[in-house]
Design an enzyme around this catalytic site. Structure first.
Site, PDB file in Angstrom:
ATOM      1  N   CYS A   1     -25.606   2.264 -12.999  1.00  0.00           N
ATOM      2  CA  CYS A   1     -24.702   3.548 -12.902  1.00  0.00           C
ATOM      3  C   CYS A   1     -25.524   4.759 -13.106  1.00  0.00           C
ATOM      4  CB  CYS A   1     -23.803   3.554 -13.797  1.00  0.00           C
ATOM      5  SG  CYS A   1     -22.765   4.999 -13.664  1.00  0.00           S
TER       6      CYS A   1
ATOM      7  N   CYS B   1     -13.426   1.797 -14.509  1.00  0.00           N
ATOM      8  CA  CYS B   1     -14.174   3.084 -14.605  1.00  0.00           C
ATOM      9  C   CYS B   1     -12.904   4.221 -14.333  1.00  0.00           C
ATOM     10  CB  CYS B   1     -14.985   3.242 -13.480  1.00  0.00           C
ATOM     11  SG  CYS B   1     -15.914   4.934 -13.263  1.00  0.00           S
TER      12      CYS B   1
ATOM     13  N   CYS C   1     -17.551   1.776 -20.077  1.00  0.00           N
ATOM     14  CA  CYS C   1     -18.991   1.703 -19.595  1.00  0.00           C
ATOM     15  C   CYS C   1     -19.532   0.338 -20.267  1.00  0.00           C
ATOM     16  CB  CYS C   1     -19.810   2.814 -20.128  1.00  0.00           C
ATOM     17  SG  CYS C   1     -18.919   4.356 -19.001  1.00  0.00           S
TER      18      CYS C   1
ATOM     19  N   CYS D   1     -18.744  -2.625 -18.089  1.00  0.00           N
ATOM     20  CA  CYS D   1     -18.753  -2.435 -16.618  1.00  0.00           C
ATOM     21  C   CYS D   1     -20.045  -3.214 -16.149  1.00  0.00           C
ATOM     22  CB  CYS D   1     -18.892  -0.729 -16.529  1.00  0.00           C
ATOM     23  SG  CYS D   1     -19.098  -0.483 -14.667  1.00  0.00           S
TER      24      CYS D   1
ATOM     25  N   GLU E   1       0.766  -1.367  -0.026  1.00  0.00           N
ATOM     26  CA  GLU E   1       0.116   0.174   0.029  1.00  0.00           C
ATOM     27  C   GLU E   1       0.950   1.288   0.082  1.00  0.00           C
ATOM     28  OE1 GLU E   1      -3.087   0.154  -0.753  1.00  0.00           O
ATOM     29  OE2 GLU E   1      -3.594  -1.796  -0.423  1.00  0.00           O
TER      30      GLU E   1
HETATM   31 FE1  SF4 Z   1     -17.946   4.042 -14.530  1.00  0.00          FE
HETATM   32 FE2  SF4 Z   1     -20.551   4.091 -14.438  1.00  0.00          FE
HETATM   33 FE3  SF4 Z   1     -19.176   3.697 -16.820  1.00  0.00          FE
HETATM   34 FE4  SF4 Z   1     -19.247   1.916 -15.019  1.00  0.00          FE
HETATM   35  S1  SF4 Z   1     -21.203   2.685 -16.324  1.00  0.00           S
HETATM   36  S2  SF4 Z   1     -17.437   2.707 -16.177  1.00  0.00           S
HETATM   37  S3  SF4 Z   1     -19.389   3.071 -13.184  1.00  0.00           S
HETATM   38  S4  SF4 Z   1     -19.474   5.596 -15.526  1.00  0.00           S
END
Ligand code: SF4
Length: 303
Positions: free
Chosen positions: A209, A193, A200, A203, A37
């Protein structure tokens, strides 16, 4: 059946997609996690990996590092950057030995009291090493929460208490599941993200989201100017440290004078290294890495 929670979605994705990193191996130990870390705070994973292995091979326990000099810690830190972290990590090892018998403490208040261990690092160790339920909030997590929950394109420049609250509200009540979710949030921000080019379509939380739901284009992230290094005091400090790391004894000032022609900037950089506890003067005309000799400074005893 109820809808899976935000944390469940991210955790499931993480279990399938997490990068294989040595500090995530089960049973790796709190010391290794603490070292990772600290190294990862300002250095990319790819550069941390070899340094992490070398550090843990040489100093597998806090006691091993505490018994060595600050100078050796600075030498091992090499070119990871921001070498004050090496000295603080050794100070931390000394405090772990003196206050906790050589075992990295598992209580958050005791972790926070260690030298160089801040809000983020203390919670990261408590969660990842000891499976506790704490909001572990770094830049990546703040960005994910800001976009997915608040529907804003990016978080502000610094972590606020509200960020801890917002992240904690997302954590499952079970400590082990919360620790897993914390790691998953970080990974999602690191590889999906991302600040400049969020992916997206792939994701795991795209269906929930808030940013996506707002119908706006994928957030582009803040415009960040690349940090200048050439010609800065950081570069001069690096050049001075490189000479001192290689030396086997005190180095005459004239030798250090050769690394940079600007007298004012070189003197300022050298004075900064002394102030930061990385370098110490020997007599009036020589310098060495901190503690790199028979009259090593006393071990720190305070927090
Ligand atoms: Fe980020 Fe939302 Fe896109 Fe997922 S859907 S990458 S959380 S902006």
């Amino acid at each position: 059946m109820s809808e899976p929670t935000f944390a469940t979605l991210v955790s499931r994705w993480y279990e399938q997609n997490a990068r294989d990193l040595p500090w995530r191996v089960p049973g790796v130990g709190a010391w290794a996690i603490l070292v990772s870390e600290v190294m990862l705070q300002q250095t990319p994973v790819v550069r941390v990996l070899p340094a992490f292995h070398a550090w843990l091979t040489r100093w597998p326990t806090p006691a091993a590092l505490a018994a060595d000099t600050p100078a050796e810690a600075i030498r091992m830190w090499g070119r990871l950057g921001y070498p004050r972290r090496a000295v603080r990590l050794r100070d931390c090892a000394v405090a772990i030995v003196q206050r906790h018998g050589g075992a990295v403490p598992d209580r958050l208040d005791q972790l926070l009291a260690l030298p160089g261990v801040g809000t983020y690092t203390a919670r990261a160790v408590a969660a990842f090493a000891y499976g506790q339920r704490h909001p572990v909030v770094d830049t990546n997590v703040r960005r994910v929460v800001c976009r997915a929950i608040a529907g804003e394109p990016d978080a502000g420049p610094a972590t606020r208490p509200a960020d801890l609250v917002a992240t904690e509200e997302l954590l499952p009540s079970d400590p082990a599941a919360a620790a897993l979710a914390s790691a998953a949030f970080m990974e999602l921000g690191a590889v999906v993200c991302t600040a400049r080019s969020p992916r997206c379509p792939g994701c795991p939380v795209k269906s929930v989201c808030a940013w996506r739901a707002s119908g706006q284009a994928a957030p582009a992230g803040p415009t960040r100017r690349p940090q200048r290094y050439a010609g800065t005091d950081r570069q001069v400090r690096g050049l001075l440290l490189a000479v001192l790391r290689e030396a086997t004894g005190p180095v005459p000032r004239q030798r250090l004078d050769q690394v940079w022609t600007d007298d004012v900037q070189r003197s300022r950089a050298l004075a900064g290294l002394v102030t930061d506890g990385l370098v110490e003067p020997v007599g009036g005309a020589e310098f060495r890495l901190a503690g790199d000799g028979p009259t090593a400074p006393a071990l720190p005893t305070g927090g």
